[in-house]
Design an enzyme around this catalytic site. Structure first.
Site: not given
Ligand code: KPL
Length: 296
Positions: A11, A102, A177, A181, A185
């Protein structure tokens, strides 16, 4: 020095790192689920300028035993486990594997695998516009293993871009992080809004603040002292910087793909349970977004 990094997850992020390595004169190869060996053109757009780079691509079934010297995993968290397992026989003994996604939990799931695993997190911004890779914003990438200093191969890998560094405190970096998120998110996915709405819409902002209060309490119980006092500030500053973005979870929902919710809010909720800390708002979001709960 590792001359060839294989990149699993072709990706936007995988292609961005392939371009960085190609520019350095290294010879990365993009791994794909099927197919043999071929050459692909990567077109990278940065500030209206386009650059075209040739890159090897290899289907996982075509890999030879012990061919992979170093593996960079840029799949989504929910695909990382099976992706790594799919090319396990092609890994050379001791080959480093960098997980760059993430959320948290994949490293733990592979803890007994005997693999040489490292974790990383990045704030690079990139997306695919058709076949063109758009480098939307420069960010920082940190890679590491808790309590350890950088291995020898890391120097050449890190010179692939100015902003890649090693940390011996990777858990803090991943947790930071994760909190960002968790705050952004699920709300943006549920309300189908861009990140900036969490600042502009008073009800959403209040909801994010309440989520961050819970994140702070879980962080304190986990002894992540800085996170306990900074969770809301971190989330607000990322919302500001990425106001025009659709979060990755919103994109997944809009395209009917499985989200990373179990590795983001799901991991947080598990940690909270382990520590005996209530987090009802995060639990409610997890229930709402888990599995196929989000319909169009
Ligand atoms: O990591 C992100 C994501 O969308 O997964 C952020 C930092 C929230 C940026 O959109």
């Amino acid at each position: 020095m590792i001359r060839r990094w294989h990149i699993l997850g072709a990706g936007a992020m995988g292609r961005l790192f392939a371009c960085k390595l190609l520019r350095l004169g290294l010879e990365p190869a993009l791994l794909t689920r099927a197919g043999g060996r071929r050459r692909e053109r990567l077109v990278l757009r940065l500030d209206q300028r386009e650059e075209s780079l040739g890159c090897d691509a290899v289907g996982v079934p075509a890999l030879q035993v012990a061919e992979i010297e170093g593996l960079l995993v840029t799949t989504k968290a929910n695909q990382a486990l099976t992706a790594v397992q799919s090319c396990q026989t092609a890994l050379a003994p001791g080959a480093p594997i960098i997980l760059l996604h993430n959320g948290m939990g994949v490293l733990e799931a592979l803890a007994d695998s005997g693999l040489n695993l490292l974790a990383g997190t990045t704030t690079e911004g990139a997306y695919l516009d058709g076949n063109i890779l758009v480098h939307a914003g420069f960010g920082d990438t940190v890679i590491g293993r808790e309590g350890e200093s950088a291995p020898r191969w890391f120097r050449s890998f890190a010179s692939a871009a100015e902003r890649i560094s090693w940390t011996s405190e990777i858990d803090d970096a991943l947790w930071k992080k994760l909190l960002i998120n968790c705050a952004i998110n699920p709300l943006t996915a549920l309300h189908r809004c861009r990140n900036g709405a969490l600042l502009d819409n008073p009800a959403l902002r209040a909801e994010m603040e309440l989520l961050c209060e819970e994140l702070a309490v879980v962080s304190a119980a986990r002894c992540n002292v800085r996170a306990a006092s900074c969770a809301l500030d971190w989330a607000l500053s990322v919302v500001q910087r990425t106001a025009a973005n659709q979060s990755s979870m919103l994109q997944d929902v809009l395209q009917g793909r499985e989200t990373e919710i179990r590795y983001i809010t799901g991991y947080l909720v598990e940690e909270a349970r382990r520590l005996g800390v209530p987090c009802p708002r995060n639990e409610a979001l997890l229930r709402q977004l888990d599995s196929a709960a989000v319909s169009h």
